[in-house]
Write an enzyme that holds these catalytic residues in place. Sequence first.
Site, PDB file in Angstrom:
ATOM      1  N   CYS A 121      72.917 168.785  50.867  1.00 47.87           N
ATOM      2  CA  CYS A 121      72.000 167.760  50.370  1.00 47.87           C
ATOM      3  C   CYS A 121      72.712 166.421  50.228  1.00 47.87           C
ATOM      4  O   CYS A 121      72.204 165.384  50.656  1.00 47.87           O
ATOM      5  CB  CYS A 121      71.404 168.217  49.039  1.00 47.87           C
ATOM      6  SG  CYS A 121      70.122 167.117  48.395  1.00 47.87           S
ATOM      7  N   CYS A 122      73.905 166.439  49.620  1.00 50.45           N
ATOM      8  CA  CYS A 122      74.678 165.201  49.466  1.00 50.45           C
ATOM      9  C   CYS A 122      75.034 164.600  50.822  1.00 50.45           C
ATOM     10  O   CYS A 122      75.041 163.378  50.982  1.00 50.45           O
ATOM     11  CB  CYS A 122      75.948 165.467  48.666  1.00 50.45           C
ATOM     12  SG  CYS A 122      75.709 165.765  46.891  1.00 50.45           S
ATOM     13  N   CYS A 204      71.729 161.329  41.070  1.00 50.38           N
ATOM     14  CA  CYS A 204      70.351 161.748  41.315  1.00 50.38           C
ATOM     15  C   CYS A 204      69.793 162.437  40.074  1.00 50.38           C
ATOM     16  O   CYS A 204      70.518 163.141  39.360  1.00 50.38           O
ATOM     17  CB  CYS A 204      70.293 162.700  42.503  1.00 50.38           C
ATOM     18  SG  CYS A 204      70.673 161.920  44.091  1.00 50.38           S
ATOM     19  N   CYS A 207      70.300 166.205  39.441  1.00 54.29           N
ATOM     20  CA  CYS A 207      71.700 166.629  39.413  1.00 54.29           C
ATOM     21  C   CYS A 207      72.501 165.986  38.291  1.00 54.29           C
ATOM     22  O   CYS A 207      73.736 166.055  38.291  1.00 54.29           O
ATOM     23  CB  CYS A 207      72.353 166.308  40.752  1.00 54.29           C
ATOM     24  SG  CYS A 207      71.578 167.124  42.157  1.00 54.29           S
ATOM     25  N   CYS A 232      80.702 164.501  45.470  1.00 56.78           N
ATOM     26  CA  CYS A 232      79.586 164.573  46.414  1.00 56.78           C
ATOM     27  C   CYS A 232      80.017 164.459  47.857  1.00 56.78           C
ATOM     28  O   CYS A 232      79.242 164.724  48.770  1.00 56.78           O
ATOM     29  CB  CYS A 232      78.562 163.483  46.107  1.00 56.78           C
ATOM     30  SG  CYS A 232      79.213 161.813  46.290  1.00 56.78           S
TER      31      CYS A 232
END
Length: 256
Positions: A121-122, A204, A207, A232
């Site tokens: 995702c990162c 985010c 997170c 990240c």
Amino acid sequence: MSNPRITLAAHLDESFRALDTLERLRLLCDEVGGRIVFTSSLGIEDQALTHLILANDLPIEVVTLDTGRLFTETYKVWTETEARYGRRIRAYYPRHDALEKLVAHQGIDGFYDSVAARHACCDVRKVEPLKRALEGASVWITGLRAGQSAGRSAVGFVAFDSGHGVLKANPLLDWERERLTDFIAENHVPVNALHAQGFPSIGCAPCTRAVAPGESERAGRWWWENEDQKECGLHVDESGRLVRAKAPAVAEGPFR
């Protein structure tokens, strides 16, 4: 044959130790030249650097990575910052096709399932947009501070980031949290409202949580993971380690 950019990084790393932060930024502009990019997360460290850059009209681009999962408060301080300084902060976004593929594969919140899923995702939301933001740049400026985490305490002022092919500079490396908050207050710099609600580090929304008394500043980032995994991917080299300079990270003497 030695890499001249590594030699320059070592020279700047040593030079930074005797300078205040504005002088560090000016030294980068004077001695390196080319395209200089500052990536802001719109957190308190980056707001301090944004103030120094924009209030002094330095030839440094201010950009941010909009992951699509930021807090409402982050967008608010973004708007306030542009209004305060009369300048746009350039946004880089995830590529729509990569993001659609990611969500189709792991679901909208699949990053909770494993470290690998979170890294994926990162990569889509932050790492790839960063690569585009740094294309053609000679210097990458960040708001990293040594006091943010144990891992970041070993990072240098300036190093050559081989992954992006740029000099990476951390002008606030030796600032403590108290010095930072004082600077923000003295200069009336717009700040994310979440900082006053127990969020020293803001990423985010899914997170990031508030930290408890006694926890490190970045304990609220990816809190469900082990401490040594909580980067990240923006600030690591090809081996997955934080980019470091060879010289000691923090100069002795008073903080500037």
